[in-house]
Motif scaffolding. Structure first.
Motif, PDB file in Angstrom:
ATOM      1  N   VAL A  27      -8.431  -0.018   2.786  1.00  0.00           N
ATOM      2  CA  VAL A  27      -7.420   1.023   2.580  1.00  0.00           C
ATOM      3  C   VAL A  27      -6.885   0.991   1.152  1.00  0.00           C
ATOM      4  N   LYS A  28      -6.814   2.159   0.528  1.00  0.00           N
ATOM      5  CA  LYS A  28      -6.240   2.244  -0.812  1.00  0.00           C
ATOM      6  C   LYS A  28      -4.887   2.947  -0.768  1.00  0.00           C
ATOM      7  N   THR A  31      -7.206   6.771   2.431  1.00  0.00           N
ATOM      8  CA  THR A  31      -8.367   6.839   1.541  1.00  0.00           C
ATOM      9  C   THR A  31      -8.859   5.422   1.304  1.00  0.00           C
ATOM     10  N   ASP A  32     -10.183   5.269   1.276  1.00  0.00           N
ATOM     11  CA  ASP A  32     -10.769   3.949   1.001  1.00  0.00           C
ATOM     12  C   ASP A  32     -11.111   3.854  -0.481  1.00  0.00           C
ATOM     13  N   ASP A  33     -11.750   2.752  -0.867  1.00  0.00           N
ATOM     14  CA  ASP A  33     -11.994   2.529  -2.305  1.00  0.00           C
ATOM     15  C   ASP A  33     -12.981   3.524  -2.892  1.00  0.00           C
ATOM     16  N   GLU A  34     -13.686   4.286  -2.050  1.00  0.00           N
ATOM     17  CA  GLU A  34     -14.579   5.319  -2.580  1.00  0.00           C
ATOM     18  C   GLU A  34     -13.900   6.686  -2.571  1.00  0.00           C
ATOM     19  N   GLY A  35     -12.628   6.706  -2.133  1.00  0.00           N
ATOM     20  CA  GLY A  35     -11.898   7.969  -2.120  1.00  0.00           C
ATOM     21  C   GLY A  35     -12.170   8.809  -0.888  1.00  0.00           C
ATOM     22  N   ASP A  36     -12.946   8.271   0.075  1.00  0.00           N
ATOM     23  CA  ASP A  36     -13.184   9.000   1.316  1.00  0.00           C
ATOM     24  C   ASP A  36     -11.937   8.940   2.179  1.00  0.00           C
ATOM     25  N   THR A  61       0.852  -1.181   0.000  1.00  0.00           N
ATOM     26  CA  THR A  61       0.000   0.000   0.000  1.00  0.00           C
ATOM     27  C   THR A  61       0.887   1.230   0.000  1.00  0.00           C
ATOM     28  N   LYS A  62       0.576   2.182  -0.865  1.00  0.00           N
ATOM     29  CA  LYS A  62       1.402   3.392  -0.958  1.00  0.00           C
ATOM     30  C   LYS A  62       1.210   4.260   0.278  1.00  0.00           C
ATOM     31  N   VAL A  63       2.304   4.871   0.711  1.00  0.00           N
ATOM     32  CA  VAL A  63       2.266   5.786   1.849  1.00  0.00           C
ATOM     33  C   VAL A  63       2.891   7.107   1.426  1.00  0.00           C
ATOM     34  N   GLN A  64       2.185   8.190   1.695  1.00  0.00           N
ATOM     35  CA  GLN A  64       2.667   9.516   1.317  1.00  0.00           C
ATOM     36  C   GLN A  64       2.711  10.356   2.585  1.00  0.00           C
ATOM     37  N   MET A  65       3.826  11.066   2.805  1.00  0.00           N
ATOM     38  CA  MET A  65       3.891  11.930   3.983  1.00  0.00           C
ATOM     39  C   MET A  65       3.950  13.387   3.554  1.00  0.00           C
TER      40      MET A  65
END
Length: 161
Positions: free
Chosen positions: A119-120, A98-103, A49-53
């Motif tokens: 989790v996306k 963000t989940d699969d709906e982008g929330d 899963t990608k992680v961005q800080m």
């Protein structure tokens, strides 16, 4: 002269196909290894899963299947971004996803297996930024809103078996 050039083209295709087969075979080996590593479940092929800080240009990736829960995840993220001890008290950084709906939601509110399922992408934001997002037009959804979707997903899965 046309026949000659056609033969040359087909020879070229054949050798190219051979190369492709080699590449595909190599890729198949890799994915086979990956699915064996996961505890017998080949359902999800994407284990990282990608992680961005916030403030860091280069993202990282974390393998959730290798972690047992949020504690492991936070330890891993703290190591990755060299912010040891800064993720547990949510006073400096907050882990959102963000989940699969982008929330966008705070990590830690849902049960770990549910989190892994939905989790996306994971983000580490300063708590200031999270507050700003919460007061802006797109609020961070609470886990209560997400529960309905999780339940309906489960029932769909059950009806298939």
């Amino acid at each position: 002269g046309v026949k000659g050039s056609a033969r040359a083209a087909s020879d070229f295709d054949a050798s190219q196909n051979q190369d492709l087969k080699e590449v595909k075979r190599g890729m198949a080996d890799v994915s086979r290894k990956e699915t064996q590593n996961k505890q017998g479940s080949a359902a999800s092929t994407r284990t990282r899963t990608k992680v961005q800080m916030q403030g860091i240009a280069v993202g990282r990736a974390v393998d959730l299947t290798a972690l047992k829960g949020y504690d492991d995840l936070f330890d891993e993220l703290e190591k990755m971004f060299e912010i040891q001890g800064q993720l547990r008290p949510r006073d400096k950084w907050a882990v959102v996803f963000t989940d699969d709906e982008g929330d966008m939601m705070l990590a830690g509110d849902d049960q770990w297996p549910e989190f892994c399922k939905m989790v996306k992408k994971i983000f580490i934001y300063s708590t200031e930024e999270v507050k700003n997002m919460a007061t802006s037009s797109k609020p961070i959804a609470s886990s209560v809103e997400g529960e309905g979707t999780a339940i309906s997903l489960d029932s769909e899965l059950k009806s298939e078996t």
